[in-house]
Write a protein that holds these residues in place. Structure first.
Motif, PDB file in Angstrom:
ATOM      1  N   SER A   1      21.476  -5.458  44.949  1.00 31.52           N
ATOM      2  CA  SER A   1      21.619  -5.728  46.378  1.00 31.52           C
ATOM      3  C   SER A   1      20.379  -5.310  47.159  1.00 31.52           C
ATOM      4  O   SER A   1      19.692  -4.351  46.797  1.00 31.52           O
TER       5      SER A   1
ATOM      6  N   THR B   1      22.431 -10.354  47.603  1.00 30.94           N
ATOM      7  CA  THR B   1      22.616  -9.861  46.241  1.00 30.94           C
ATOM      8  C   THR B   1      21.987 -10.837  45.259  1.00 30.94           C
ATOM      9  O   THR B   1      22.267 -12.043  45.318  1.00 30.94           O
TER      10      THR B   1
ATOM     11  N   GLY C   1      26.853  -6.674  48.236  1.00 28.17           N
ATOM     12  CA  GLY C   1      26.831  -6.346  46.817  1.00 28.17           C
ATOM     13  C   GLY C   1      27.244  -4.925  46.516  1.00 28.17           C
ATOM     14  O   GLY C   1      27.553  -4.140  47.414  1.00 28.17           O
TER      15      GLY C   1
END
Length: 227
Positions: free
Chosen positions: A36, A41, A61
């Motif tokens: 991330s 992400t 993420g």
């Protein structure tokens, strides 16, 4: 006391799902690494022919976690938010360094043509052999994948070799997008990228990476040619 269930943090389910569907078709047992950054992400995975592929999707993420790709796909398909069981120890590959630079732009139509020609060659050789002699399917496939499909040459005579492995990576993962158009725009072009000792093909929907064949001090230079 029960623990807090971690979230996968992916909100771009459609984009992530497209990546995971292709990946699990090629390798049902594949793992995917989620990394991330700034509300996005990156999904990373290794294809069966040793090409590293990545796609960036929306979502905060989980930070940095590796899970079974099929498990994450199942979560996304049913709208689940839980991060599947972590498999961090199963990630055994390095990643390209940051700061990748583009050194050439290739027409998407040319990349499609090269991929299709390779598929035709493999099909013909599998059916008829080479020079009338049968060839093992595995040996044939590996030889074809290792074939240098594109050479980018700068005006300083530096050579960047793009193997069929990378071409197959971007095409079979669907990174070029849908059906080819006779008027594909510049936005659908494929960029040759260099990051440290890695060489990549960056298509509209993802990137395929391989370590460079030769340790070259590559730098962008103009004009560029490819063949």
């Amino acid at each position: 006391m029960s623990g807090v269930v971690a979230s996968h943090g992916v909100t771009g389910a459609q984009d992530a799902g497209a990546f995971l569907v292709r990946l699990t078709r090629l390798d049902p047992g594949a793992v995917v690494r989620l990394r991330s950054y700034r509300g996005r992400t990156d999904l990373w995975a290794m294809l069966p022919w040793n090409v590293l592929v990545s796609r960036s999707v929306d979502g905060e993420g989980p930070g940095d976690a590796t899970v079974v790709a099929a498990d994450l796909l199942s979560q996304l398909a049913r709208g689940g938010r839980s991060l599947p069981a972590r498999r961090d120890a199963d990630w055994r590959w390095g990643l390209p360094p940051e700061g990748a630079r583009s050194v050439e732009r290739l027409p998407a139509a040319e990349v499609r043509r090269i991929a299709a020609a390779a598929a035709g060659t493999l099909r013909d050789a599998s059916e008829h052999g080479v020079g009338g002699q049968p060839v093992g399917a595995r040996a044939l496939r590996d030889a074809l994948l290792d074939h240098v499909a594109i050479v980018v040459t700068t005006d300083s005579t530096e050579r960047i070799e793009i193997s069929q492995r990378l071409v197959q990576g971007v095409t079979r993962m669907g990174f070029l997008g849908g059906r080819p158009s006779s008027e594909e725009s510049d936005l659908s072009d494929v960029h040759v990228r260099v990051a440290g000792r890695w060489v990549g093909l960056a298509a509209p929907y993802g990137v395929a990476w391989l370590p460079a064949v030769n340790q070259l001090g590559l730098r962008p230079a103009t004009p560029h040619t490819f063949g």
